[in-house]
Design a protein around this motif. Sequence first.
Motif, mmCIF file in Angstrom:
data_model
loop_
_atom_site.group_PDB
_atom_site.id
_atom_site.type_symbol
_atom_site.label_atom_id
_atom_site.label_comp_id
_atom_site.label_asym_id
_atom_site.label_seq_id
_atom_site.Cartn_x
_atom_site.Cartn_y
_atom_site.Cartn_z
ATOM 1 N N GLY A 166 0.814 -1.190 0.000
ATOM 2 C CA GLY A 166 0.000 0.000 0.000
ATOM 3 C C GLY A 166 0.853 1.247 0.000
ATOM 4 N N GLY A 167 0.353 2.300 -0.618
ATOM 5 C CA GLY A 167 1.049 3.571 -0.612
ATOM 6 C C GLY A 167 1.882 3.837 -1.841
ATOM 7 N N VAL A 168 2.188 2.820 -2.640
ATOM 8 C CA VAL A 168 3.021 3.032 -3.823
ATOM 9 C C VAL A 168 2.330 3.961 -4.809
ATOM 10 C CG1 VAL A 168 4.001 1.911 -5.864
ATOM 11 C CG2 VAL A 168 4.341 0.904 -3.600
ATOM 12 N N THR A 169 1.040 3.743 -5.043
ATOM 13 C CA THR A 169 0.333 4.574 -6.021
ATOM 14 C C THR A 169 0.258 6.022 -5.548
ATOM 15 O OG1 THR A 169 -1.789 3.905 -5.049
ATOM 16 C CG2 THR A 169 -1.013 2.663 -6.939
ATOM 17 N N ASP A 170 0.071 6.255 -4.256
ATOM 18 C CA ASP A 170 0.043 7.628 -3.741
ATOM 19 C C ASP A 170 1.399 8.301 -3.902
ATOM 20 O OD1 ASP A 170 -2.603 7.362 -3.014
ATOM 21 O OD2 ASP A 170 -2.155 6.829 -0.935
ATOM 22 N N LEU A 171 2.460 7.558 -3.690
ATOM 23 C CA LEU A 171 3.796 8.123 -3.839
ATOM 24 C C LEU A 171 4.098 8.463 -5.298
ATOM 25 C CD1 LEU A 171 5.611 5.727 -1.376
ATOM 26 C CD2 LEU A 171 5.581 8.218 -1.171
ATOM 27 N N VAL A 172 3.659 7.620 -6.217
ATOM 28 C CA VAL A 172 3.822 7.927 -7.635
ATOM 29 C C VAL A 172 3.084 9.212 -7.978
ATOM 30 C CG1 VAL A 172 3.302 7.169 -9.988
ATOM 31 C CG2 VAL A 172 4.242 5.542 -8.335
ATOM 32 N N THR A 202 12.349 13.286 -2.522
ATOM 33 C CA THR A 202 11.561 12.600 -1.489
ATOM 34 C C THR A 202 12.397 12.257 -0.270
ATOM 35 O OG1 THR A 202 11.954 10.464 -2.570
ATOM 36 C CG2 THR A 202 9.939 11.631 -3.171
ATOM 37 N N SER A 203 13.543 12.897 -0.131
ATOM 38 C CA SER A 203 14.430 12.558 0.989
ATOM 39 C C SER A 203 13.752 12.763 2.335
ATOM 40 C CB SER A 203 15.711 13.385 0.913
ATOM 41 O OG SER A 203 15.413 14.775 0.962
ATOM 42 N N GLY A 204 12.849 13.712 2.420
ATOM 43 C CA GLY A 204 12.124 13.938 3.669
ATOM 44 C C GLY A 204 11.017 12.947 3.916
ATOM 45 N N HIS A 205 10.769 12.089 2.964
ATOM 46 C CA HIS A 205 9.727 11.066 3.082
ATOM 47 C C HIS A 205 10.337 9.670 3.190
ATOM 48 C CE1 HIS A 205 6.639 14.035 1.891
ATOM 49 N NE2 HIS A 205 7.566 14.489 1.083
ATOM 50 N N GLY A 206 11.590 9.582 3.576
ATOM 51 C CA GLY A 206 12.260 8.279 3.621
ATOM 52 C C GLY A 206 12.751 7.852 2.266
ATOM 53 N N GLY A 207 13.153 8.819 1.428
ATOM 54 C CA GLY A 207 13.440 8.566 0.030
ATOM 55 C C GLY A 207 14.653 7.724 -0.276
ATOM 56 N N VAL A 237 9.175 4.412 -0.788
ATOM 57 C CA VAL A 237 9.474 5.567 -1.633
ATOM 58 C C VAL A 237 10.393 5.140 -2.782
ATOM 59 C CG1 VAL A 237 10.396 7.904 -1.707
ATOM 60 C CG2 VAL A 237 9.197 7.118 0.334
ATOM 61 N N VAL A 238 11.417 4.371 -2.460
ATOM 62 C CA VAL A 238 12.296 3.845 -3.502
ATOM 63 C C VAL A 238 11.522 2.894 -4.415
ATOM 64 C CG1 VAL A 238 14.336 2.423 -3.952
ATOM 65 C CG2 VAL A 238 14.390 4.130 -2.144
ATOM 66 N N THR A 239 10.651 2.101 -3.845
ATOM 67 C CA THR A 239 9.870 1.160 -4.651
ATOM 68 C C THR A 239 8.973 1.891 -5.635
ATOM 69 O OG1 THR A 239 9.922 -0.522 -2.921
ATOM 70 C CG2 THR A 239 8.168 -0.693 -4.536
ATOM 71 N N ALA A 240 8.346 2.985 -5.196
ATOM 72 C CA ALA A 240 7.520 3.782 -6.106
ATOM 73 C C ALA A 240 8.366 4.361 -7.235
ATOM 74 C CB ALA A 240 6.828 4.895 -5.331
ATOM 75 N N ALA A 241 9.541 4.898 -6.889
ATOM 76 C CA ALA A 241 10.445 5.431 -7.910
ATOM 77 C C ALA A 241 10.899 4.334 -8.869
ATOM 78 C CB ALA A 241 11.650 6.080 -7.235
ATOM 79 N N THR A 242 11.011 3.116 -8.356
ATOM 80 C CA THR A 242 11.429 1.979 -9.171
ATOM 81 C C THR A 242 10.458 1.722 -10.316
ATOM 82 O OG1 THR A 242 12.609 0.907 -7.357
ATOM 83 C CG2 THR A 242 11.811 -0.516 -9.120
ATOM 84 N N GLY A 243 9.160 1.712 -10.023
ATOM 85 C CA GLY A 243 8.169 1.476 -11.074
ATOM 86 C C GLY A 243 8.248 2.517 -12.171
ATOM 87 N N ILE A 244 8.463 3.781 -11.777
ATOM 88 C CA ILE A 244 8.619 4.843 -12.765
ATOM 89 C C ILE A 244 9.898 4.642 -13.564
ATOM 90 C CG2 ILE A 244 8.929 7.326 -13.065
ATOM 91 C CD1 ILE A 244 7.229 7.717 -10.522
ATOM 92 N N SER A 255 12.205 -4.695 -8.954
ATOM 93 C CA SER A 255 10.993 -3.876 -8.918
ATOM 94 C C SER A 255 10.799 -3.205 -7.568
ATOM 95 C CB SER A 255 9.764 -4.737 -9.252
ATOM 96 O OG SER A 255 9.498 -5.671 -8.224
ATOM 97 N N THR A 256 11.769 -3.371 -6.674
ATOM 98 C CA THR A 256 11.704 -2.810 -5.328
ATOM 99 C C THR A 256 12.893 -1.915 -5.013
ATOM 100 O OG1 THR A 256 10.490 -4.721 -4.449
ATOM 101 C CG2 THR A 256 11.721 -3.406 -2.867
ATOM 102 N N CYS A 257 14.089 -2.371 -5.355
ATOM 103 C CA CYS A 257 15.314 -1.806 -4.777
ATOM 104 C C CYS A 257 15.817 -0.549 -5.461
ATOM 105 C CB CYS A 257 16.411 -2.858 -4.775
ATOM 106 S SG CYS A 257 17.057 -3.238 -6.422
ATOM 107 N N GLY A 258 15.189 -0.134 -6.571
ATOM 108 C CA GLY A 258 15.647 1.061 -7.261
ATOM 109 C C GLY A 258 15.598 0.968 -8.771
ATOM 110 N N GLY A 259 15.193 -0.171 -9.295
ATOM 111 C CA GLY A 259 15.025 -0.290 -10.734
ATOM 112 C C GLY A 259 16.160 -1.008 -11.426
ATOM 113 N N LEU A 260 16.195 -0.871 -12.743
ATOM 114 C CA LEU A 260 17.114 -1.669 -13.551
ATOM 115 C C LEU A 260 18.550 -1.173 -13.466
ATOM 116 C CD1 LEU A 260 14.892 -2.282 -16.710
ATOM 117 C CD2 LEU A 260 15.065 -3.613 -14.604
#
Length: 406
Positions: free
Chosen positions: A54-60, A86-91, A96-103, A302-307
């Motif tokens: 939960g929360g990934v879509t909101d972070l995106v 997003t450093s202030g959000h645990g970036g 937060v990293v997982t959301a950035a990963t999908g993008i 798909s979690t740790c930061g992407g490709l």
Amino acid sequence: MRDFSNHATDRDPDRDVEITNIETCVLEGNFEWNLVRVHTDAGVVGLGESYRGGGVTDLVEYMKRFLIGENPLDVERLFRRMIQETSGHGGTTGKVVTAATGIEIALWDVAGKLTGLPVYQLLGGKYRDEVRVYCDCHAGEAYELEDGYEAVHDEDAYAPEAYAAEAERVADMGFTALKFDLDQPADNRPDPYNGRVSNAALERKREVVEAVRDAVGFEIDLAFDCHWDYSLDSAKRLCRALEPYDLMWLEDVIPPENTDAQREVTRRSPVPIATGENRFRVHEFKELLYDFGVDVVTPDPSTCGGLAESKAIASRAEENYIVFSPHNVCSPVGTMACVHLGACVPNFDVLEYHALEVDWWDDLLVRDEPLIEGGYIEVPETPGLGIELDEAVAREHLLDPGTVFG
């Protein structure tokens, strides 16, 4: 706050492209599959995936504020910006990293489509034409898909014979590598907190491994997952007990936070030890890899930061002759991103497939043939990730009908 307005923007007009929108939706597979789609003013759309939670879509949605108008070809710079903004959000870690990963994965898909190149080529080139996958078989027959992903606590399902029968069934499908869950409900009796394994529980595990090995022989590679359940002493005892069965690896034997304890298990174990899916970005893998706390590293791309971040982890593993075998419980979207990664990583070994019970898994992509054939996935030669989402199938499996692409 760092000023990002002065980054380099000059480029050929043909590559002067902007992000116009980012969408998300969540599909209900055996896990929650968070899909991400990046739109551009060139009419090119990229597809990515973030591992569940939960929360990934909101972070995106939050990240759209500073990504719209950016050039999608600057994939690694934009990932860095997402982390910094997003450093202030645990970036630097977590969802937060997982959301950035999908993008990030979707941006690689865009970049490939804009340049006419498959993603593996953008990441450095191809070492292999197909990627071997191992099938995660859970715990014998102890899991089923019914109104979501549910554990079935039927003691018979944890019998060695159940594991052996499932191993034979899946091996007959053409898989040359299998993984089972070795943690069982009985492990937590009588005390569910201290992580100690009784003699009886240890013997049950040994019997399970023996039964599976006897069922499929030594030509099939076998791994077993413990899901971070055990104390240090029990982990060592379990490793010694399983030495005769020539395992591909034993995974996540102890909780993931303490690298010193992880290194102690790895150095004492006669069985190869795997871990890594709980860690984020390359920095969290430093001690694990350089202090030889692992034999097989298993980050989740798909979690740790992407490709690009996963490739950086793989490169550091290669420096220490450590095998790279990604964790993957994604839909076919994230899985195909991992296939491109596996194609371009020299020390890649085998990719996880974790959706055998999802009978519509192949239907999620527009294609004529199954994605996995004979235990392998062919590396696409078409631009980007080389896949097309079947929108109708995706809509049928939305977790929330109010959150849908378009």
